[in-house]
Enzyme design. Structure first.
Site: not given
Ligand code: PGA
Length: 256
Positions: A97, A212, A167, A95, A9-11, A173
């Site tokens: 976020e 993470s 998640e 997600h 997931n590149w965001k 993050g």
């Molecule tokens: P992260 O993000 O691996 O940077 O913790 C995971 C995600 O939000 O899919």
């Protein structure tokens, strides 16, 4: 046996030149890994780039969100069929976020989930509790509610064409991954809840862990019986780290 799946997931990261280097190295890095499946979910503007570079490889591509509507006046929105036009097979839905910063609710995430499936995309449906919710012992309540937002509206059968992702918000993050045991406990809870509706679908649905995930914790997480791979943020931006995680998933399938 369920195959393992690793999704990057590149965001909101990437630029044309660096994407090209990453995707080309990724293709080479995973080309001999035949026992697991790999996906990158890239920002919308780079989906065509991912398609042209990954076509014919064993890495699929997808998006990080979609709008549930089709051909309407919605400035800035992208529909499921726009994603399938560019060969996307997967799309992340719900997600944390997006739930937090874009005010998505259980209900709107469920609507997107449905739109994705109707267009033939595989939704990767994210669930997870905050740190406060975990401390209050509400993890199962929150994750159960998120899962039920799909099952109640559409029935458990829709999960046969979906991927689930646990998640925990406190792990995304933060560099504080869930331990394999913590994650396994929630994954087992999710699978059991699906099994209450349909045992066969529960047995087959892939449940990814995200938060993470990195090359040093991937193998232990993937060794857990109900963890079927990972949704990887930061470690998907660095090709060697992502390839190591892909190798851990592949290896787990070879030895299992
Ligand atoms: P992260 O993000 O691996 O940077 O913790 C995971 C995600 O939000 O899919």
């Amino acid at each position: 046996m369920r195959r393992k799946l690793v999704v990057g997931n590149w965001k909101m990261n990437g630029r044309i030149a660096q994407n090209q280097a990453l995707l080309e190295a990724l293709k080479v890095g995973v080309k001999d890994l035949k026992h697991a499946d790999f996906v990158v979910c890239v920002p919308y503007p780079y989906i065509a780039q991912a398609q042209s570079l990954l076509q014919g490889s064993n890495v699929a591509w997808g998006a990080q969100n979609l709008c549930a509507n089709e051909n309407v006046a919605l400035t800035g929105a992208v529909s499921a069929y726009m994603l399938t036009d560019y060969g996307c097979r997967y799309v992340i839905v719900g997600h944390s976020e997006r739930r937090i910063q874009f005010h998505e609710t259980d209900d709107t995430a469920a609507t997107r989930f449905d739109a994705a499936e109707k267009a033939g995309l595989t939704p990767i449906f994210c669930m997870g509790e905050s740190a406060d919710e975990r401390e209050s012992d509400w993890t199962e309540y929150v994750v159960g509610r998120q899962l039920d937002s799909i099952i109640r509206r559409f029935g458990a059968a829709v999960l046969s064409k979906a991927v689930l992702a646990y998640e925990p918000l406190w792990a995304v993050g933060t560099d504080i991954p869930a331990t394999p045991e913590q994650a396994q406990k929630v994954h087992a809870f999710i699978r059991n809840r699906v099994a209450r509706c349909d045992a066969n679908i529960a047995k087959n649905v892939q449940i990814l862990y995200g938060g993470s995930l990195n090359p040093s914790n991937a193998a232990a997480l993937f060794a857990m019986p109900d963890i079927d791979g990972g949704l990887v943020g930061r470690s998907s931006l660095e090709v060697n780290s992502f390839v190591e995680i892909c190798k851990a998933a592949n290896q787990e399938c070879v030895t299992a």
